[in-house]
Design a protein around this motif. Structure first.
Motif, PDB file in Angstrom:
ATOM      1  N   PRO A   1      56.443 -44.620 -58.466  1.00 20.92           N
ATOM      2  CA  PRO A   1      57.168 -43.587 -59.162  1.00 20.92           C
ATOM      3  C   PRO A   1      57.787 -42.490 -58.225  1.00 20.92           C
ATOM      4  CG  PRO A   1      55.135 -43.558 -60.055  1.00 20.92           C
ATOM      5  CD  PRO A   1      54.979 -44.694 -59.296  1.00 20.92           C
ATOM      6  N   ASP A   2      58.727 -41.789 -58.542  1.00 18.72           N
ATOM      7  CA  ASP A   2      59.141 -40.502 -57.822  1.00 18.72           C
ATOM      8  C   ASP A   2      58.198 -39.637 -57.475  1.00 18.72           C
ATOM      9  OD1 ASP A   2      61.849 -41.814 -57.347  1.00 18.72           O
ATOM     10  OD2 ASP A   2      62.896 -40.218 -58.589  1.00 18.72           O
ATOM     11  N   ASP A   3      57.336 -39.092 -58.517  1.00 19.96           N
ATOM     12  CA  ASP A   3      56.433 -38.106 -58.247  1.00 19.96           C
ATOM     13  C   ASP A   3      55.212 -38.481 -57.209  1.00 19.96           C
ATOM     14  OD1 ASP A   3      55.384 -39.755 -59.859  1.00 19.96           O
ATOM     15  OD2 ASP A   3      54.381 -38.353 -61.308  1.00 19.96           O
ATOM     16  N   ARG A   4      55.037 -39.475 -57.232  1.00 19.66           N
ATOM     17  CA  ARG A   4      53.886 -40.283 -56.334  1.00 19.66           C
ATOM     18  C   ARG A   4      54.539 -40.469 -55.047  1.00 19.66           C
ATOM     19  NH1 ARG A   4      49.261 -39.904 -53.888  1.00 19.66           N
ATOM     20  NH2 ARG A   4      48.437 -41.892 -53.059  1.00 19.66           N
ATOM     21  N   VAL A   5      55.721 -40.716 -54.791  1.00 21.34           N
ATOM     22  CA  VAL A   5      56.417 -40.932 -53.568  1.00 21.34           C
ATOM     23  C   VAL A   5      56.341 -39.717 -53.014  1.00 21.34           C
ATOM     24  CG1 VAL A   5      58.593 -41.311 -52.585  1.00 21.34           C
ATOM     25  CG2 VAL A   5      57.733 -42.852 -54.286  1.00 21.34           C
ATOM     26  N   ALA A   6      56.911 -38.528 -53.737  1.00 18.55           N
ATOM     27  CA  ALA A   6      56.591 -37.244 -53.261  1.00 18.55           C
ATOM     28  C   ALA A   6      55.605 -36.701 -52.550  1.00 18.55           C
ATOM     29  CB  ALA A   6      57.288 -36.184 -54.021  1.00 18.55           C
ATOM     30  N   GLU A   7      54.529 -37.085 -53.398  1.00 24.12           N
ATOM     31  CA  GLU A   7      53.276 -36.789 -52.743  1.00 24.12           C
ATOM     32  C   GLU A   7      52.811 -37.395 -51.338  1.00 24.12           C
ATOM     33  OE1 GLU A   7      50.369 -37.849 -55.749  1.00 24.12           O
ATOM     34  OE2 GLU A   7      50.834 -36.447 -57.091  1.00 24.12           O
ATOM     35  N   LEU A   8      53.123 -38.720 -51.281  1.00 26.62           N
ATOM     36  CA  LEU A   8      52.894 -39.482 -50.096  1.00 26.62           C
ATOM     37  C   LEU A   8      53.702 -38.954 -49.036  1.00 26.62           C
ATOM     38  CD1 LEU A   8      52.979 -42.985 -51.761  1.00 26.62           C
ATOM     39  CD2 LEU A   8      51.076 -41.938 -50.927  1.00 26.62           C
ATOM     40  N   LEU A   9      55.022 -38.625 -49.204  1.00 27.38           N
ATOM     41  CA  LEU A   9      55.929 -37.916 -48.073  1.00 27.38           C
ATOM     42  C   LEU A   9      55.377 -36.824 -47.732  1.00 27.38           C
ATOM     43  CD1 LEU A   9      59.295 -38.642 -49.561  1.00 27.38           C
ATOM     44  CD2 LEU A   9      58.375 -39.819 -47.799  1.00 27.38           C
ATOM     45  N   ARG A  10      54.781 -35.902 -48.525  1.00 24.88           N
ATOM     46  CA  ARG A  10      54.090 -34.585 -48.100  1.00 24.88           C
ATOM     47  C   ARG A  10      52.927 -34.895 -47.325  1.00 24.88           C
ATOM     48  NH1 ARG A  10      56.018 -32.851 -53.247  1.00 24.88           N
ATOM     49  NH2 ARG A  10      54.214 -33.539 -54.427  1.00 24.88           N
ATOM     50  N   ALA A  11      52.086 -35.819 -47.773  1.00 25.41           N
ATOM     51  CA  ALA A  11      50.930 -36.186 -46.834  1.00 25.41           C
ATOM     52  C   ALA A  11      51.375 -36.895 -45.470  1.00 25.41           C
ATOM     53  CB  ALA A  11      50.074 -37.398 -47.515  1.00 25.41           C
ATOM     54  N   GLY A  12      52.399 -37.513 -45.533  1.00 27.54           N
ATOM     55  CA  GLY A  12      52.952 -37.896 -43.869  1.00 27.54           C
ATOM     56  C   GLY A  12      53.562 -36.766 -43.438  1.00 27.54           C
ATOM     57  N   ALA A  13      54.163 -35.764 -43.903  1.00 26.51           N
ATOM     58  CA  ALA A  13      54.639 -34.584 -43.317  1.00 26.51           C
ATOM     59  C   ALA A  13      53.609 -33.943 -42.594  1.00 26.51           C
ATOM     60  CB  ALA A  13      55.622 -33.978 -44.293  1.00 26.51           C
ATOM     61  N   HIS A  14      52.268 -33.985 -43.278  1.00 22.83           N
ATOM     62  CA  HIS A  14      51.065 -33.114 -42.647  1.00 22.83           C
ATOM     63  C   HIS A  14      50.386 -33.735 -41.792  1.00 22.83           C
ATOM     64  CE1 HIS A  14      51.993 -30.327 -46.376  1.00 22.83           C
ATOM     65  NE2 HIS A  14      51.906 -29.659 -45.657  1.00 22.83           N
ATOM     66  N   GLY A  15      50.870 -35.146 -41.287  1.00 20.70           N
ATOM     67  CA  GLY A  15      50.097 -35.657 -40.255  1.00 20.70           C
ATOM     68  C   GLY A  15      49.007 -36.693 -40.798  1.00 20.70           C
ATOM     69  N   GLU A  16      49.115 -37.077 -42.020  1.00 17.62           N
ATOM     70  CA  GLU A  16      47.905 -38.062 -42.456  1.00 17.62           C
ATOM     71  C   GLU A  16      47.919 -39.476 -42.161  1.00 17.62           C
ATOM     72  OE1 GLU A  16      45.998 -39.386 -46.862  1.00 17.62           O
ATOM     73  OE2 GLU A  16      47.036 -37.297 -46.817  1.00 17.62           O
ATOM     74  N   TYR A  17      49.310 -39.987 -41.693  1.00 18.93           N
ATOM     75  CA  TYR A  17      49.485 -41.041 -41.411  1.00 18.93           C
ATOM     76  C   TYR A  17      49.826 -41.324 -39.920  1.00 18.93           C
ATOM     77  CZ  TYR A  17      49.927 -41.122 -46.328  1.00 18.93           C
ATOM     78  OH  TYR A  17      49.611 -40.936 -47.875  1.00 18.93           O
ATOM     79  N   ASP A  18      49.644 -40.364 -39.036  1.00 17.39           N
ATOM     80  CA  ASP A  18      50.162 -40.588 -37.846  1.00 17.39           C
ATOM     81  C   ASP A  18      49.265 -41.707 -36.970  1.00 17.39           C
ATOM     82  OD1 ASP A  18      51.605 -38.136 -38.393  1.00 17.39           O
ATOM     83  OD2 ASP A  18      50.777 -36.920 -36.871  1.00 17.39           O
ATOM     84  N   ASP A  19      48.212 -41.771 -37.383  1.00 18.42           N
ATOM     85  CA  ASP A  19      47.360 -42.716 -36.334  1.00 18.42           C
ATOM     86  C   ASP A  19      48.057 -44.113 -36.586  1.00 18.42           C
ATOM     87  OD1 ASP A  19      45.655 -40.894 -35.396  1.00 18.42           O
ATOM     88  OD2 ASP A  19      44.059 -41.434 -36.783  1.00 18.42           O
ATOM     89  N   HIS A  20      48.504 -44.400 -37.846  1.00 16.26           N
ATOM     90  CA  HIS A  20      49.058 -45.773 -37.828  1.00 16.26           C
ATOM     91  C   HIS A  20      50.355 -46.107 -37.054  1.00 16.26           C
ATOM     92  CE1 HIS A  20      46.663 -46.151 -41.475  1.00 16.26           C
ATOM     93  NE2 HIS A  20      47.021 -45.195 -42.278  1.00 16.26           N
TER      94      HIS A  20
END
Length: 342
Positions: A124-143
């Protein structure tokens, strides 16, 4: 288009084509020659999505023979977006694609890369927004650093990365609409992470769906410093019932060309093909003429049913146009365009 279609759709039988197109086809004016890569490596790199894994590599040679020897210089596949491990480049078929790429100095390897795991999980959109914010803060850089390292280690550091494709739609978890600002920042972090790997020479392709879809794709554009190519996925379907409408509609083919020119970028067509209007030789010829006129870096038709022409026997008239237009013989391609004028 969905990964389900790319990974699980049964390929339609029939690699032959029917006789010449029926009378009445109304193509666009003929370009000066076919949109073929040619043996010199100049011009447009022609490709097709034929299978996600190693069979796709084998089918490149078969499709080339069907086209009378036309060289296919764009090899195109997708990383599955089910797990982070696969997004990091785990599929062993990458080795086959790497071998294919290294067999020709003028070849392009085009790889669609999801931005989030569970990419077709109906998040759902609200969860997508949370994931995008996490990505924007560098949580997934290592992948993404691991993916870049994998591609460099395989000897394909110049891969064209179609990152977060069709972001303006609603199908994928990596869609832009739930938080455009975070989406753009996340794209930027991914590019910086991948470019940090020694030896890389990646090019990043920003490739929305044609048309407005769920959000204007211009709203999602992350910046000239992190985009090398402005692509577009464009199938024969609404919005745009005619090819002219597909060109002139808001956020359509003409706007893509104009936007790329304004930003100093090349264009591409990572996905295109038939769809809602069935076997449509008029569309096929006009799209090929558009490609020939506007000279993208590469074009890659989606070649499985209902979109394709070689692996899909249900589109024989369009297959004949495609085959003749992209034949290794320029004269034959010009004859194909002129023969089907009304």
């Amino acid at each position: 288009m969905s990964r389900r279609g790319r990974w699980t759709a049964r390929v339609c039988v029939g690699t032959g084509v029917a006789a010449l197109l029926a009378a009445g086809c109304a193509p666009a004016p003929a370009p000066q020659g076919p949109a073929s890569g040619g043996s010199s490596g100049t011009g447009i790199a022609v490709g097709a999505y034929l299978h996600y894994g190693s069979p796709g590599v084998d089918r490149m040679q078969e499709l080339s023979r069907w086209l009378g020897g036309t060289e296919l210089r764009a090899g195109h596949t997708y990383l599955p977006g089910d797990t982070w491990e696969n997004i990091e480049g785990a599929p062993d078929s990458l080795r086959s694609w790497a071998r294919w790429r290294k067999e020709g100095s003028d070849r392009l390897f085009v790889l669609n890369v999801p931005m989030l795991e569970g990419n077709e999980a109906g998040v759902p959109d609200d969860r997508v927004a949370e994931l995008l914010r996490a990505g924007a803060h560098g949580e997934y850089d290592d992948h993404f650093r691991r993916l870049a390292e994998r591609l460099v280690d395989l000897g394909i550091p110049d891969t064209v990365i179609v990152l977060g494709w069709e972001m303006n739609g609603s199908n994928y978890t990596h869609r832009c609409r739930p938080d455009p600002e975070s989406w753009k920042q996340y794209w930027r972090r991914i590019v910086v992470a991948m470019r940090s790997v020694e030896g890389e020479r990646f090019r990043f392709d920003f490739a929305p769906n044609r048309g407005g879809d769920a959000i204007a794709w211009t709203t999602c554009y992350p910046g000239d410093d992190v985009v090398d190519i402005v692509g577009m996925d464009s199938y024969d379907q609404p919005p745009g019932d005619s090819f002219d409408e597909q060109v002139t509609q808001p956020y359509g083919l003409q706007q893509q060309v104009d936007f790329a020119k304004a930003h100093g970028k090349q264009i591409s067509y990572p996905e295109w093909g038939l769809f809602r209007n069935g076997d449509n030789p008029d569309y096929m010829l006009q799209m090929l003429a558009w490609i020939a006129e506007h000279k993208p870096l590469y074009q890659s038709i989606t070649d499985y049913c209902p979109h394709g022409v070689w692996q899909c026997g249900q589109n024989p008239r369009s297959a004949e146009v495609f085959r003749e237009f992209l034949s290794a013989s320029a004269d034959r391609g010009r004859r194909a365009a002129s023969r089907h004028r009304p």
